[in-house]
Design an enzyme around this catalytic site. Structure first.
Site, short mmCIF file in Angstrom:
data_model
loop_
_atom_site.label_atom_id
_atom_site.label_comp_id
_atom_site.label_asym_id
_atom_site.label_seq_id
_atom_site.Cartn_x
_atom_site.Cartn_y
_atom_site.Cartn_z
N SER A 294 56.33 40.16 -7.70
CA SER A 294 57.53 40.24 -6.85
C SER A 294 57.11 39.99 -5.41
CB SER A 294 58.16 41.63 -6.95
OG SER A 294 59.14 41.79 -5.94
N TYR B 147 57.34 50.70 -6.34
CA TYR B 147 57.58 49.40 -6.98
C TYR B 147 56.71 48.33 -6.32
CZ TYR B 147 59.96 45.13 -8.44
OH TYR B 147 60.23 43.89 -8.94
N1 LIG Z 1 65.70 40.59 -10.54
C1 LIG Z 1 64.98 40.45 -9.43
O1 LIG Z 1 65.52 40.26 -8.32
C2 LIG Z 1 63.47 40.54 -9.49
C3 LIG Z 1 62.76 40.22 -8.33
C4 LIG Z 1 61.38 40.27 -8.35
C5 LIG Z 1 60.72 40.60 -9.50
N2 LIG Z 1 61.41 40.91 -10.62
C6 LIG Z 1 60.66 41.28 -11.82
O2 LIG Z 1 61.09 40.48 -12.90
C7 LIG Z 1 60.83 41.15 -14.13
C8 LIG Z 1 62.05 41.05 -15.03
O3 LIG Z 1 63.11 41.74 -14.42
P1 LIG Z 1 64.63 41.27 -14.54
O4 LIG Z 1 65.11 40.96 -13.18
O5 LIG Z 1 64.80 40.26 -15.61
O6 LIG Z 1 65.30 42.68 -14.93
P2 LIG Z 1 66.08 43.19 -16.23
O7 LIG Z 1 67.19 42.26 -16.56
O8 LIG Z 1 66.38 44.62 -15.94
O9 LIG Z 1 64.98 43.10 -17.40
C9 LIG Z 1 63.93 44.00 -17.49
C10 LIG Z 1 63.27 43.85 -18.84
O10 LIG Z 1 62.16 44.77 -18.90
C11 LIG Z 1 62.27 45.53 -20.10
N3 LIG Z 1 61.75 46.88 -19.92
C12 LIG Z 1 62.00 47.74 -18.91
N4 LIG Z 1 61.39 48.90 -19.14
C13 LIG Z 1 60.75 48.79 -20.32
C14 LIG Z 1 59.94 49.66 -21.09
N5 LIG Z 1 59.69 50.92 -20.71
N6 LIG Z 1 59.43 49.22 -22.27
C15 LIG Z 1 59.69 47.96 -22.69
N7 LIG Z 1 60.45 47.07 -21.99
C16 LIG Z 1 60.96 47.50 -20.83
C17 LIG Z 1 63.76 45.61 -20.37
O11 LIG Z 1 63.93 45.92 -21.74
P3 LIG Z 1 65.26 46.67 -22.30
O12 LIG Z 1 66.43 46.04 -21.62
O13 LIG Z 1 65.24 46.35 -23.76
O14 LIG Z 1 65.10 48.10 -21.97
C18 LIG Z 1 64.23 44.23 -19.98
O15 LIG Z 1 64.06 43.33 -21.04
C19 LIG Z 1 60.45 42.58 -13.74
O16 LIG Z 1 59.05 42.74 -13.82
C20 LIG Z 1 60.90 42.70 -12.30
O17 LIG Z 1 60.13 43.64 -11.57
C21 LIG Z 1 62.78 40.89 -10.66
#
Ligand SMILES: NC(=O)c1ccc[n+]([C@@H]2O[C@H](COP(=O)([O-])OP(=O)(O)OC[C@H]3O[C@@H](n4cnc5c(N)ncnc54)[C@H](OP(=O)(O)O)[C@@H]3O)[C@@H](O)[C@H]2O)c1
Length: 250
Positions: free
Chosen positions: A136, A149
């Site tokens: 991130s 985070y």
């Molecule tokens: N969205 C942004 O703006 C952003 C920016 C920078 C970085 N990121 C990074 O991108 C990555 C994906 O995030 P996203 O934006 O796609 O968010 P998201 O839609 O909330 O997806 C998060 C994923 O992680 C899984 N997860 C969370 N906790 C878990 C656990 N304890 N065990 C197993 N799986 C778990 C969730 O599974 P379940 O739904 O099945 O629980 C979901 O599939 C993350 O690492 C996040 O930090 C996101």
């Protein structure tokens, strides 16, 4: 790296960036192992992509090793690992419960390290493979209200950079995707919606394209969007100026 017919394991495949990445990888001909906690969403995706759904909580002891063992069922070993699952937490650090600190670090940092530890030796033996980490921009610049985070993502970044040096010449590529703001459920789930007008959240499909493009090209890092390398460069070259700007604009 060639993606067709390769086994690709995607964590956090039940939502957001992981789900979109899984769909792109399936489109490119990969055989998928899909991990997350939400069984319903995982099975729906498995049906669409012909992948194998494995559910579990990455913060639970033994979950990572069970996942690595399940992934082996596809045979031939995992060629592409996308360490994408992650959780956020926003608010004053002094109000964060110690258990939440541990859980966040377990999911965002320890689980990807353990999963990589389980799968990297096979890739090295075969002289072929690619490990991607979704980090991130918060891990490169720091963000107020997201100290733990940001630290988890900075740790992941340093881990990836170190592994890249260590695996040079082995045929295994190590890459990071550094997203800014992406339109997913991430912000609702962390308990604080994204409320700034700019930068505008990127569509998840665009981020998935960048991620899969980075795997195919074997690149070391990609920013999503690309201009995010600018604040990182300013912070490196002129940290005082960067801090004044960050204090003013957030
Ligand atoms: N969205 C942004 O703006 C952003 C920016 C920078 C970085 N990121 C990074 O991108 C990555 C994906 O995030 P996203 O934006 O796609 O968010 P998201 O839609 O909330 O997806 C998060 C994923 O992680 C899984 N997860 C969370 N906790 C878990 C656990 N304890 N065990 C197993 N799986 C778990 C969730 O599974 P379940 O739904 O099945 O629980 C979901 O599939 C993350 O690492 C996040 O930090 C996101």
């Amino acid at each position: 790296m060639r993606i067709a017919n390769r086994v690709a394991l995607v964590t956090g495949a039940s939502s957001g960036i992981g789900e979109a990445t899984a769909l792109r990888l399936a489109g490119a001909g990969a055989r998928l192992v899909l991990h997350g906690r939400d069984r319903g969403r995982l099975s729906a995706l498995a049906e669409r992509t012909g992948g194998l759904a494995v559910s579990g909580d990455l913060a639970e002891p033994g979950a990572v090793e069970r996942l690595a063992a399940e992934a082996d069922r596809l045979g031939g070993g995992v060629d592409i690992l996308v360490n994408n699952a992650g959780v956020g937490w926003a608010g004053p650090f002094g109000e964060m419960a110690p258990a939440d600190i541990e859980r966040l670090v377990a999911v965002n940092l320890v689980a990807p390290m353990r999963l990589t530890r389980a799968l990297l030796p096979g890739m090295r033996d075969r002289g072929d493979g690619h490990v991607m980490f979704v980090t991130s921009i918060a891990g490169r610049t720091g963000v107020a209200g997201e100290a733990v985070y940001s630290a988890s993502k900075a740790g992941l970044d340093a881990f990836a950079e170190s592994l890249r040096l260590e695996t040079r010449g082995t045929g295994v590529g190590i890459g990071v995707l550094v997203p800014g703001v992406v339109q997913t459920e991430f912000f609702q789930r962390r308990g604080r919606p994204y409320e700034r007008r700019r930068p505008r959240p990127l569509p998840v499909e665009r981020v998935a394209d960048l991620l899969v493009g980075a795997i195919a090209a074997g690149g070391a890092e990609r920013y999503a969007p690309g201009w995010l390398r600018l604040p990182v460069a300013v912070r490196g070259a002129a940290p005082g100026l960067y801090r004044r700007l960050a204090a003013r604009f957030g």
